[in-house]
Design an enzyme around this catalytic site. Structure first.
Site, PDB file in Angstrom:
ATOM      1  N   GLU A  48      30.250 -44.016  54.003  1.00 14.98           N
ATOM      2  CA  GLU A  48      29.416 -45.044  53.370  1.00 14.98           C
ATOM      3  C   GLU A  48      27.999 -44.501  53.197  1.00 14.98           C
ATOM      4  O   GLU A  48      27.773 -43.588  52.438  1.00 14.98           O
ATOM      5  CB  GLU A  48      29.418 -46.307  54.216  1.00 14.98           C
ATOM      6  CG  GLU A  48      30.689 -47.126  54.041  1.00 14.98           C
ATOM      7  CD  GLU A  48      30.542 -48.509  54.604  1.00 14.98           C
ATOM      8  OE1 GLU A  48      29.559 -49.191  54.279  1.00 14.98           O
ATOM      9  OE2 GLU A  48      31.416 -48.907  55.391  1.00 14.98           O
ATOM     10  N   ALA A 196      24.681 -60.903  71.687  1.00 13.26           N
ATOM     11  CA  ALA A 196      23.486 -60.476  70.950  1.00 13.26           C
ATOM     12  C   ALA A 196      23.479 -61.019  69.519  1.00 13.26           C
ATOM     13  O   ALA A 196      22.505 -61.632  69.076  1.00 13.26           O
ATOM     14  CB  ALA A 196      23.425 -58.950  70.940  1.00 13.26           C
ATOM     15  N   ALA A 331      23.031 -48.867  69.790  1.00 14.76           N
ATOM     16  CA  ALA A 331      22.589 -47.703  69.013  1.00 14.76           C
ATOM     17  C   ALA A 331      21.907 -46.665  69.894  1.00 14.76           C
ATOM     18  O   ALA A 331      22.164 -45.461  69.779  1.00 14.76           O
ATOM     19  CB  ALA A 331      21.632 -48.161  67.911  1.00 14.76           C
ATOM     20  N   HIS A 456      -6.086 -55.025  80.441  1.00 13.24           N
ATOM     21  CA  HIS A 456      -6.284 -56.477  80.390  1.00 13.24           C
ATOM     22  C   HIS A 456      -6.994 -56.845  79.106  1.00 13.24           C
ATOM     23  O   HIS A 456      -7.966 -56.179  78.748  1.00 13.24           O
ATOM     24  CB  HIS A 456      -7.126 -56.928  81.585  1.00 13.24           C
ATOM     25  CG  HIS A 456      -7.421 -58.399  81.548  1.00 13.24           C
ATOM     26  ND1 HIS A 456      -6.452 -59.334  81.822  1.00 13.24           N
ATOM     27  CD2 HIS A 456      -8.552 -59.077  81.242  1.00 13.24           C
ATOM     28  CE1 HIS A 456      -6.986 -60.548  81.709  1.00 13.24           C
ATOM     29  NE2 HIS A 456      -8.259 -60.424  81.344  1.00 13.24           N
TER      30      HIS A 456
HETATM   31  P1  NAD Z   1      28.869 -59.365  72.393  1.00  9.44           P
HETATM   32  O1  NAD Z   1      29.938 -58.725  73.159  1.00  9.44           O
HETATM   33  O2  NAD Z   1      27.433 -59.079  72.726  1.00  9.44           O
HETATM   34  O3  NAD Z   1      29.018 -60.951  72.502  1.00  9.44           O
HETATM   35  C1  NAD Z   1      30.210 -61.619  72.176  1.00  9.44           C
HETATM   36  C2  NAD Z   1      30.151 -62.990  72.794  1.00  9.44           C
HETATM   37  O4  NAD Z   1      31.256 -63.744  72.335  1.00  9.44           O
HETATM   38  C3  NAD Z   1      30.223 -62.977  74.319  1.00  9.44           C
HETATM   39  O5  NAD Z   1      29.214 -63.798  74.828  1.00  9.44           O
HETATM   40  C4  NAD Z   1      31.612 -63.536  74.586  1.00  9.44           C
HETATM   41  O6  NAD Z   1      31.698 -64.202  75.823  1.00  9.44           O
HETATM   42  C5  NAD Z   1      31.777 -64.475  73.410  1.00  9.44           C
HETATM   43  N1  NAD Z   1      33.156 -64.811  73.087  1.00  9.44           N
HETATM   44  C6  NAD Z   1      34.237 -63.996  73.121  1.00  9.44           C
HETATM   45  N2  NAD Z   1      35.336 -64.685  72.741  1.00  9.44           N
HETATM   46  C7  NAD Z   1      34.932 -65.942  72.439  1.00  9.44           C
HETATM   47  C8  NAD Z   1      35.590 -67.122  71.987  1.00  9.44           C
HETATM   48  N3  NAD Z   1      36.905 -67.129  71.762  1.00  9.44           N
HETATM   49  N4  NAD Z   1      34.876 -68.227  71.789  1.00  9.44           N
HETATM   50  C9  NAD Z   1      33.535 -68.234  72.023  1.00  9.44           C
HETATM   51  N5  NAD Z   1      32.861 -67.161  72.459  1.00  9.44           N
HETATM   52  C10 NAD Z   1      33.552 -66.022  72.654  1.00  9.44           C
HETATM   53  O7  NAD Z   1      29.174 -59.045  70.866  1.00  9.44           O
HETATM   54  P2  NAD Z   1      28.344 -59.373  69.536  1.00  9.44           P
HETATM   55  O8  NAD Z   1      27.243 -60.339  69.788  1.00  9.44           O
HETATM   56  O9  NAD Z   1      29.375 -59.689  68.515  1.00  9.44           O
HETATM   57  O10 NAD Z   1      27.692 -57.984  69.211  1.00  9.44           O
HETATM   58  C11 NAD Z   1      28.527 -56.871  68.944  1.00  9.44           C
HETATM   59  C12 NAD Z   1      27.942 -55.594  69.520  1.00  9.44           C
HETATM   60  O11 NAD Z   1      26.749 -55.260  68.861  1.00  9.44           O
HETATM   61  C13 NAD Z   1      27.630 -55.715  70.986  1.00  9.44           C
HETATM   62  O12 NAD Z   1      27.991 -54.533  71.632  1.00  9.44           O
HETATM   63  C14 NAD Z   1      26.152 -55.907  71.004  1.00  9.44           C
HETATM   64  O13 NAD Z   1      25.554 -55.426  72.185  1.00  9.44           O
HETATM   65  C15 NAD Z   1      25.701 -55.127  69.793  1.00  9.44           C
HETATM   66  N6  NAD Z   1      24.486 -55.731  69.251  1.00  9.44           N
HETATM   67  C16 NAD Z   1      23.321 -55.481  69.871  1.00  9.44           C
HETATM   68  C17 NAD Z   1      22.179 -56.074  69.405  1.00  9.44           C
HETATM   69  C18 NAD Z   1      20.900 -55.804  70.104  1.00  9.44           C
HETATM   70  O14 NAD Z   1      20.835 -54.877  70.905  1.00  9.44           O
HETATM   71  N7  NAD Z   1      19.854 -56.569  69.840  1.00  9.44           N
HETATM   72  C19 NAD Z   1      22.200 -56.932  68.327  1.00  9.44           C
HETATM   73  C20 NAD Z   1      23.413 -57.177  67.729  1.00  9.44           C
HETATM   74  C21 NAD Z   1      24.550 -56.567  68.204  1.00  9.44           C
END
Ligand code: NAD
Length: 477
Positions: A48, A196, A331, A456
């Site tokens: 991509e 996240a 990342a 500060h």
């Molecule tokens: P995640 O794993 O952070 O969160 C997924 C959430 O979904 C969890 O809280 C989990 O308990 C919940 N969940 C799972 N099954 C469920 C269900 N059936 N019903 C309701 N809730 C459910 O994954 P994400 O938020 O999709 O992010 C994907 C990846 O990308 C992660 O590894 C994340 O760390 C990364 N990410 C990081 C950032 C950041 O660093 N700011 C931002 C976006 C994504």
């Protein structure tokens, strides 16, 4: 060793590559640059856009969108700062376009970096074949190149996953990728998963005026974070207008003519809502299929490519980094793993990636950032701890900036006062966490944090104060 490169049916002989990287995200392109620094001859295959999900469809464009949401929210708080602002409007398309421009500009920057460093970039889909060859297929699935390499690095990242029986159709049921380029702001949206992605998009859509419901199957949002921090963010999101439902299990999703009907269970009762869109944010799965790895005997574990502490897979000469090699799927972890993998390939003496010091950052408002052990994790390990807190409401800088939400919470070993971990909720949490990450890496004690003169007024003084608070030596609290 020679490599045969086939172009337009012509065979060309070329020097062999020391390293072929499959995937040009933050893991893959960083590894490629590192390999060039060490004098390796490197090819990078990307199907991509260089920069991967992070730069094109993840970290960067979402941070642009979140910044725009923050600016919009600030405008609506104009009265607090003495401004009478009326008639403020936003242009949704321009909001989206700025985010795309930010991503596109950076992707071009990565292309420039590859050129500057002498990395051969090949556009196509990579597939590993026996004897350390890599085929590069073009968009009609024809083999455009066959490369030979001493080392092959798999850095193919991940794709959003859904729940069984619920298909992401990209229109009504969307992933984060579609969420960041919607043609218009949804009037209401239900977000499944409060990790996240879920939390960041809940903040974003709510700030612009969507009615947002955030569903999480576990008892707390951001389940891997410190409980106090997650509760504090939850309270803030609810104050801002987001409906947060925890311990909620989705039963079924049905696309209707006028929206999407979502049935879920919560507290023993059944609920049903109809919304314009559903955003699935329940995690990601590594993209390891179609790479030819199974046939070569590369072992998998829990859906991820199994790696050793040097990032090498079960097959010598094939290495894996980033999301495809399992959690934490971040990342900055991918980049660190990429550098480590290449250093090991080159025979450099070093330790593997330090997995005890991985900052985790959530860019909602307030932000949440943590590193090291949480209080609960330290206690679960049987450690005797002292915990220090400092609320930003007591910070001069936070008050001047109008950003008094949140706190710093630090965890120390009680005997030696060594920093074990910390979490910060607040406006600049994702910037402040760097101090704690370095502190952990250098095995800082509470005294070293406390006796380091912090400028500060700054939000960072909160770290110094929380360190003091843990041992009864805070001044401003
Ligand atoms: P995640 O794993 O952070 O969160 C997924 C959430 O979904 C969890 O809280 C989990 O308990 C919940 N969940 C799972 N099954 C469920 C269900 N059936 N019903 C309701 N809730 C459910 O994954 P994400 O938020 O999709 O992010 C994907 C990846 O990308 C992660 O590894 C994340 O760390 C990364 N990410 C990081 C950032 C950041 O660093 N700011 C931002 C976006 C994504």
């Amino acid at each position: 060793m020679r490599v045969s490169i086939e172009r337009n049916g012509m065979n060309q002989e070329k020097e062999a590559y020391d390293l072929v990287v499959i995937g040009g995200g933050p893991g893959g392109y960083t590894a490629a640059v590192r390999a060039r620094q060490l004098g390796m001859r490197v090819a990078l295959i990307e199907r991509e856009t260089l920069g991967g999900v992070c730069l094109n469809w993840g970290c960067i464009p979402t941070k642009a969108l979140l910044r725009q949401a923050e600016v919009w929210s600030l405008l609506s708080r104009g009265g607090e700062f003495g401004f009478a602002l009326s008639g403020a409007k936003y242009d949704w398309q321009q909001v989206v376009d700025r985010s795309r421009d930010t991503a596109d500009g950076l992707a071009q920057g990565v292309a420039f970096l590859m050129k500057k460093n002498g990395v051969d970039v090949l556009n196509g889909t990579g597939r590993v074949t026996p004897l350390r060859k890599v085929e590069v297929r073009d968009n009609v699935d024809a083999v455009a190149h066959v490369l030979e390499a001493n080392h092959i690095l798999i850095a193919t990242g991940s794709t959003p996953r859904s729940l069984p029986g619920i298909e992401i159709d990209g229109e009504h049921i969307i992933s984060s990728r579609q969420a960041m380029v919607l043609e218009s702001l949804p009037s209401d949206i239900l977000i499944v998963g409060a990790g996240a992605i879920g939390v960041e998009f809940a903040y974003f859509f709510n700030a612009f005026g969507s009615r947002v419901t955030l569903l999480e199957s576990l008892p707390q949002i951001l389940p891997r974070e410190d409980e106090e921090a997650a509760e504090s963010l939850r309270a803030s999101l609810e104050r801002q207008g987001v409906a947060v439902e925890t311990d909620a299990r989705v039963r079924g999703v049905e696309v209707l003519s006028d929206g999407v009907q979502v049935g879920y269970e919560m507290g023993g009762g059944k609920r049903e809502v109809t919304v314009e869109r559903v955003l699935m944010a329940v995690g990601v799965s590594g993209q390891s299929r179609g790479l030819g790895l199974e046939a070569l005997g590369v072992r998998m574990r829990d859906g991820a490519i199994e790696i050793d502490e040097r990032q090498q897979t079960s097959v010598e000469g094939i290495w894996a980094i980033g999301d495809v090699a399992g959690p934490p799927q971040l990342a900055h972890v991918a980049s660190a793993e990429g550098i480590a993998a290449v250093d090991f390939m080159a025979g450099r003496s070093r330790l593997g990636v330090d997995r005890n010091v991985v900052p985790n950052c959530i860019y909602s408002h307030p932000q949440v950032a943590s590193v090291g052990l949480s209080e609960a994790e330290a206690l679960a390990q049987g450690l005797d701890v002292k915990v220090g807190r400092f609320p930003f409401a007591a910070s001069g800088k936070a008050r001047a900036a109008g950003e008094t939400e949140g706190f710093v919470k630090l965890v120390f070993g009680s005997r030696y006062g060594e920093l074990l971990g910390g979490v910060i909720v607040g406006a600049e949490a994702t910037e402040l966490i760097g101090e704690l990450a370095l502190g952990l890496r250098l095995e800082a004690t509470y005294e070293e944090l406390l006796h380091t003169i912090h400028a500060h007024p700054t939000m960072a003084e909160g770290i110094m104060e929380a360190a003091g608070e843990a041992f009864g030596e805070a001044i401003n609290i």
